[in-house]
Write an enzyme that holds these catalytic residues in place. Structure first.
Site, short mmCIF file in Angstrom:
data_model
loop_
_atom_site.label_atom_id
_atom_site.label_comp_id
_atom_site.label_asym_id
_atom_site.label_seq_id
_atom_site.Cartn_x
_atom_site.Cartn_y
_atom_site.Cartn_z
NE ARG A 150 115.53 67.25 66.13
CZ ARG A 150 115.59 65.99 65.76
NH1 ARG A 150 116.38 65.15 66.40
NH2 ARG A 150 114.88 65.55 64.74
CG HIS A 242 104.56 62.25 60.67
ND1 HIS A 242 104.69 61.55 61.85
CD2 HIS A 242 105.71 62.96 60.53
CE1 HIS A 242 105.88 61.81 62.39
NE2 HIS A 242 106.52 62.67 61.60
CG HIS A 254 113.87 59.44 58.34
ND1 HIS A 254 112.87 59.06 59.21
CD2 HIS A 254 114.18 60.73 58.66
CE1 HIS A 254 112.59 60.07 60.03
NE2 HIS A 254 113.38 61.09 59.71
CG ASP A 327 108.41 64.44 57.82
OD1 ASP A 327 109.29 65.11 58.39
OD2 ASP A 327 108.10 63.28 58.17
#
Length: 607
Positions: A150, A242, A254, A327
């Protein structure tokens, strides 16, 4: 001003406690450290007792917010905040919902440059510390390095997890965590959702892949634990993800809910070792997976919502005492079965402490409030999670040092020393998989004129241009003369013909491939170049499996990502200024029979 006086008392207590805690938590502390921890916890419990129910609920949420400033974002970001959350700014979000954390994203316009990020972080902390019960916020992001970053240039960007797995050095993993953690800390980000601790044993995994250190559980465990130690030595909270393990999926969580068919024994052998290792290393937080794992919970609830998995296994069997974070709750894998109002309630009942980025904060927040009002969730249950979150904040210095300074940024972020270290680490990760007839290294005297072409996928943060451009510039710097041609990930026949024409008269062609499948357009391009008589060097710029689809290419390397630092290292390996040292951290299966291994774990050539 009773709140201000109480906060000073809290700050003095937690500052002493935080100073005694390095990588480990209470389990690693000496007796005097435990005394500090007990004193800190008494102060934190007093703080919790002063909080309203609204503040307690808010403290458990970590939320996105649009804009580069906490109080004066651009109009487009104000509009996005109003549409999605009913507030104009980060400061208003904190005042209305009392959120305990903020997550930064590039698409939310939070991360323009280090000084802007620091100013945003300071503005967020001012908003949190100006509330009736003043509490600093835990600011987080996904800075895995490699394909998930990011915060980009001029911060230091390192090779990602699979590249580090190819390098095989725990010291390098620890160094990455230490430097990256220090740079994040300097801009006000105190929680990093890294490292990915999944064991990627499925080459078709659409969501993990090169984000994992590899396919060997013991190696992944060693590398993940080392990186955790590095991050937390820089007082940045590390997050292993995860849980209980996302490495053998063929569905992206997702967009859907993956099903893991491992037996309990297979979970113990494959998926569990990295999580055991990071817990032993004192990991601050562990992120859940939106996956079904029937061997661990036959209800087929997503692991994020599973009491047997989070409380029974993670807390009970593995003995984990830190923060459990979901998450992102806007992912489809967790939303389908119960709906957005029930998901955060069920996550808390499963044992979660932080609720990350629900799609509609009002719906999620009100869902938790209704569960508290009805008695489904007790205030004592809220207090358990709030205490863990506040302990983490204290351990990472937020009560004693919530703000950051421009001077610190200039001394820490993207320094010449850090950038040089990233280059050296990258050089140890590039993996040479094929070198027929000692084609490599290329000679700058005999093979001076190069054509650099291939896939140019969307660039992750930390890149200064498309892969072909970055490679071309590095070859130019090394003394070659390059022509650059972008052919994309799905080259047309016209683009293939143009590439073959451009290769005429060139001494060698370097082509970057991006998940090139057998019989696909990229493999046809490579085959056409080889058939034309060109000297072809193939560089897999994402997953290392491409070589299986390219049987005719003479030389092949894997970089595991297309960020600048890895591409520059690959160019130096091709030019022979450094030796290839990387070894495959995953097996490469044959294209015609995926049950057979073409190149095993540990394979890698040298000059």
């Amino acid at each position: 001003m009773p709140h201000r006086t109480s906060r000073r008392t809290l700050l003095s207590a937690t500052a002493a406690a935080a100073a005694t805690i390095a990588v480990g938590g209470p389990a690693q502390a000496h007796s005097h450290d435990r005394d500090h921890d007990r004193d800190r916890d008494r102060q934190l419990k007093r703080l919790i007792a002063r909080m309203s129910i609204e503040e307690k609920i808010g403290q458990l949420f970590v939320m996105r917010v649009y804009g580069h400033s906490a109080t004066a974002p651009d109009q487009a970001d104000i509009d996005a905040n109003l549409a999605q959350m009913g507030v104009r700014t980060a400061a208003e979000l904190i005042a209305k919902y009392h959120v305990g954390g903020i997550i930064y994203f590039g698409w939310a316009h939070n991360v323009r440059d280090p000084h802007q990020i620091a100013a945003l972080s300071n503005g967020i902390q001012r908003a949190g510390l100006s509330q009736p019960t003043p509490i600093p916020l835990l600011i987080a992001t996904d800075q895995e390095h490699g394909i998930v970053c990011r915060v980009g240039y001029p911060a230091t960007l390192f090779p990602g997890a699979m590249a580090l797995g190819a390098g095989g050095s725990r010291d390098d993993a620890r160094t990455v965590g230490r430097i990256a953690g220090a740079e994040l800390n300097a801009i006000g980000i105190r929680q990093n959702y890294s490292p990915d601790s999944d064991v990627n044993i499925n080459p078709a995994n659409p969501v993990i892949g090169v984000r994992s250190f590899g396919a060997d559980p013991a190696s992944v465990a060693r590398m993940a634990a080392a990186e955790v130690q590095g991050y937390q030595s820089s007082s940045t909270a590390s997050t292993a993800k995860h849980f209980p393990g996302h490495g053998d999926t063929s569905v992206d969580s997702h967009t859907g809910i993956p099903l893991i068919t491992h037996t309990r024994e297979e979970w113990e052998r494959i998926d569990a070792p990295p999580f055991r290792a990071v817990i032993a290393a004192g990991i601050d937080s562990i992120m859940t997976a939106h996956i079904q794992f029937p061997a661990l919970d036959p209800s087929n609830d997503p692991a994020t919502l599973s009491h047997p998995i989070l409380t029974g296994i993670l807390r009970g069997e593995l003995g984990y005492r830190g923060v459990i974070i979901t998450d992102a709750l806007d992912m489809q894998g967790v939303r389908d079965k119960y709906g957005d109002a029930r998901v955060p309630v069920l996550a808390l009942k499963a044992g979660v402490d932080q609720l990350l980025n629900p799609p509609d904060l009002a719906t999620a927040w009100n869902g938790v409030r209704a569960a508290v009002d009805s008695g489904e969730i007790t205030e004592a249950r809220l207090d358990e999670s709030i205490l863990r979150v506040l302990q983490l904040k204290a351990r990472r210095g937020l009560f004693s040092r919530p703000y950051v300074s421009d001077r610190e940024i200039d001394h820490v972020v993207g320094t010449r020393s850090h950038l040089a270290t990233a280059d050296r680490i990258a050089e140890r990760t590039t993996t040479l998989l094929r070198n027929q007839g000692a084609l490599l290294p290329l000679s700058r005297r005999r093979q001076k004129n190069l054509l650099v072409l291939g896939a140019d996928p969307a660039s992750p943060s930390g890149t200064t241009g498309p892969p072909t451009t970055v490679l071309g510039k590095e070859f130019d710097r090394l003394g070659f003369t390059t022509t650059v041609l972008s052919t994309g990930t799905l080259p047309t026949q016209a683009q293939i013909d143009a590439a073959v024409a451009a290769a005429q008269g060139k001494d060698a062609v370097v082509i970057g491939t991006y998940n090139a499948g057998a019989g696909g357009a990229q493999s046809k391009l490579v085959a056409a170049l080889v058939a034309s008589g060109a000297v072809v060097v193939q560089v897999a710029i994402r997953n290392p499996y491409d070589i299986a689809a390219l049987p005719t290419v003479g030389a092949a390397l894997a970089t595991y990502s297309w960020t600048d630092v890895e591409l520059r290292a690959a160019a130096r390996v091709i030019a022979g200024t450094v030796e290839p040292r990387g070894k495959l951290p995953v097996p490469v299966p044959r294209a015609d029979d995926p049950t057979q291994v073409l190149y095993p774990i540990g394979y890698g050539l040298s000059y």
